[in-house]
Design a protein around this motif. Structure first.
Motif, short mmCIF file in Angstrom:
data_model
loop_
_atom_site.label_atom_id
_atom_site.label_comp_id
_atom_site.label_asym_id
_atom_site.label_seq_id
_atom_site.Cartn_x
_atom_site.Cartn_y
_atom_site.Cartn_z
N UNK A 53 37.72 42.61 28.62
CA UNK A 53 38.95 42.13 28.01
C UNK A 53 40.17 42.30 28.91
N UNK A 54 39.99 42.87 30.11
CA UNK A 54 41.13 43.22 30.96
C UNK A 54 41.46 42.11 31.98
N UNK A 55 41.32 40.88 31.58
CA UNK A 55 41.57 39.77 32.50
C UNK A 55 43.04 39.62 32.89
N UNK A 56 43.94 40.24 32.13
CA UNK A 56 45.36 40.16 32.43
C UNK A 56 45.88 41.44 33.09
N UNK A 57 44.99 42.31 33.55
CA UNK A 57 45.39 43.56 34.18
C UNK A 57 46.24 43.31 35.42
N UNK A 58 47.11 44.25 35.73
CA UNK A 58 47.96 44.13 36.91
C UNK A 58 47.13 44.28 38.18
N UNK A 59 46.17 45.16 38.16
CA UNK A 59 45.33 45.45 39.32
C UNK A 59 44.31 44.33 39.54
N UNK A 60 44.28 43.69 40.73
CA UNK A 60 43.32 42.62 40.98
C UNK A 60 41.87 43.05 40.80
N UNK A 61 41.54 44.28 41.19
CA UNK A 61 40.16 44.76 41.05
C UNK A 61 39.72 44.75 39.59
N UNK A 62 40.62 45.16 38.72
CA UNK A 62 40.30 45.17 37.29
C UNK A 62 40.12 43.76 36.75
N UNK A 63 40.93 42.83 37.24
CA UNK A 63 40.79 41.44 36.79
C UNK A 63 39.45 40.85 37.25
N UNK A 64 39.07 41.16 38.49
CA UNK A 64 37.78 40.67 39.01
C UNK A 64 36.65 41.17 38.12
N UNK A 65 36.65 42.46 37.84
CA UNK A 65 35.58 43.05 37.02
C UNK A 65 35.58 42.45 35.62
N UNK A 66 36.76 42.22 35.07
CA UNK A 66 36.85 41.69 33.71
C UNK A 66 36.26 40.29 33.63
N UNK A 67 36.60 39.44 34.59
CA UNK A 67 36.08 38.07 34.58
C UNK A 67 34.57 38.06 34.76
N UNK A 68 34.07 38.85 35.71
CA UNK A 68 32.63 38.90 35.96
C UNK A 68 31.89 39.46 34.75
N UNK A 69 32.44 40.50 34.15
CA UNK A 69 31.80 41.11 32.98
C UNK A 69 31.78 40.14 31.79
N UNK A 70 32.86 39.42 31.60
CA UNK A 70 32.92 38.47 30.49
C UNK A 70 31.83 37.41 30.63
N UNK A 71 31.57 36.98 31.86
CA UNK A 71 30.52 35.98 32.09
C UNK A 71 29.14 36.57 31.86
N UNK A 72 28.92 37.79 32.35
CA UNK A 72 27.61 38.42 32.15
C UNK A 72 27.35 38.64 30.67
N UNK A 73 28.38 38.97 29.93
CA UNK A 73 28.26 39.13 28.47
C UNK A 73 27.92 37.78 27.83
N UNK A 74 28.55 36.73 28.33
CA UNK A 74 28.30 35.38 27.80
C UNK A 74 26.85 34.98 27.99
N UNK A 75 26.24 35.43 29.09
CA UNK A 75 24.85 35.12 29.39
C UNK A 75 23.91 36.16 28.77
N UNK A 76 24.27 36.66 27.63
CA UNK A 76 23.45 37.58 26.84
C UNK A 76 23.11 38.87 27.58
N UNK A 77 24.00 39.32 28.46
CA UNK A 77 23.92 40.63 29.09
C UNK A 77 22.64 40.84 29.89
#
Length: 337
Positions: A32-56
């Motif tokens: 859920x941290x796609x709007x985080x200030x830190x770029x590293x956190x945004x990268x992880x959030x986007x990648x995690x959201x996709x992996x979750x979308x693909x049924x983990x």
């Protein structure tokens, strides 16, 4: 009451110390941290959201595929219950802006207009299956996360070479995989099916050649999450989906006992299970994401492409297949004799 003997207590303590920590999935709290200030956190959030979308889907620390509910070729919806898997992959190509590079390839033009909900697009579906999209996925994630100093490519070796050659102008540092201490936003990469082995071989290849090289990179979304001595990576086109990979770390946070591919590989068969390990690869480079303070001064991030507004001619069928969802063409008036 009988008391446990000293040797039993010592044995229990021994196993408690050496037993690996239980993995804890970081994505539920990260995605859920796609709007985080830190770029590293945004990268992880986007990648995690996709992996979750693909049924983990994930590969465990022993290199075994533990879960894989859907693959790129399927028309089955992902976890949002509205996006077929193959259309999601087509979206990675389209939104990253990398689809025009495939102009002339069968199905590419159809993918350019194959928006969610449109009818048909079998050629686009075939394109998704026939063309590797792991680098496209990485590019899409970093573009969606708005990372400065990164240039998208449909080939991993392009941004690996850029990290090696561009130095201060690139979002990533080219580092040896030996002793790597992966952190959120980093990438770990390996070479696939080539006579290039290890960090030294890759370093020589990117320094002396501009030719292509089959590689694969995955994004680190967490390391030692909850002190569990595990690195969590997310990659696209891993066993035909968006998949998490777990790699063991030691107490210092370094990759530990990383299985490496050599020039002669044992064959994975039912009677040789020890050779079956999806984590055994030619791991060759650690791309270290620079601190946020250094990223600020780099070239601004390239935004994702806007969805196309191209109009697709409505399709219909005369001899319809039941369940195809394609409407029947209206009957034409037959002239009177």
């Amino acid at each position: 009451m009988r008391k446990p003997c000293l040797s039993v207590l010592v044995g229990l303590l021994f196993w408690a110390v050496i037993a690996p920590a239980r993995a804890v999935d970081p994505c539920p709290s990260t995605r859920a941290r796609t709007a985080a200030v830190d770029p590293a956190s945004r990268i992880a959030a986007v990648a995690c959201a996709e992996q979750w979308l693909w049924f983990r889907a994930f590969i465990d620390r022993q290199g075994h595929m533990a879960n894989g509910a859907v693959t790129e070729a399927e028309n089955r919806n992902l976890d949002d219950d509205r996006t077929p898997a193959w259309r999601r992959v087509a979206g990675y190509w389209r939104e990253s802006g990398l689809l025009p590079q495939m102009r002339g390839q069968s199905g590419a033009s159809e993918c350019a207009v194959a928006e969610r909900g449109s009818i048909g697009a079998p050629a686009c579906r075939a394109f998704v299956v026939d063309h590797a999209w792991s680098a496209v996925f990485v590019s899409w994630v970093l573009m969606k996360a708005r990372v400065p100093g990164f240039r998208a490519s449909a080939s991993h070796v392009d941004y690996v070479r850029q990290a090696f050659r561009e130095g201060a102008d690139n979002a990533y540092e080219f580092r040896d995989i030996a002793g790597a201490r992966p952190a959120t936003g980093d990438m770990l990469c390996y070479v696939r099916g080539a006579d290039v082995y290890g960090h030294a071989g890759l370093r020589e290849a990117v320094a002396n050649s501009r030719e292509g090289l089959n590689m694969h990179c995955e994004i680190v979304v967490a390391a030692s999450f909850g002190n569990d001595n595990t690195a969590y990576l997310v990659g696209g086109n891993v066993l035909q989906g968006v998949t998490m990979r777990l790699l063991p770390l030691n107490r210092e946070g370094e990759l530990w006992n990383l299985p490496l591919r050599g020039s002669i590989e044992p064959t994975c068969t039912p009677d040789n299970e020890a050779a079956c390990n999806f984590n055994r690869q030619d791991w060759a480079v650690w791309l270290k994401l620079k601190p946020a303070a250094k990223l600020v001064g780099l070239a601004p991030p390239v935004p994702l492409s806007l969805p196309t507004t191209a109009v697709v001619a409505k399709q219909c069928c005369v001899y319809c297949v039941v369940g195809s969802s394609i409407p029947r063409c209206p009957a034409k008036d037959t002239p009177s004799p």
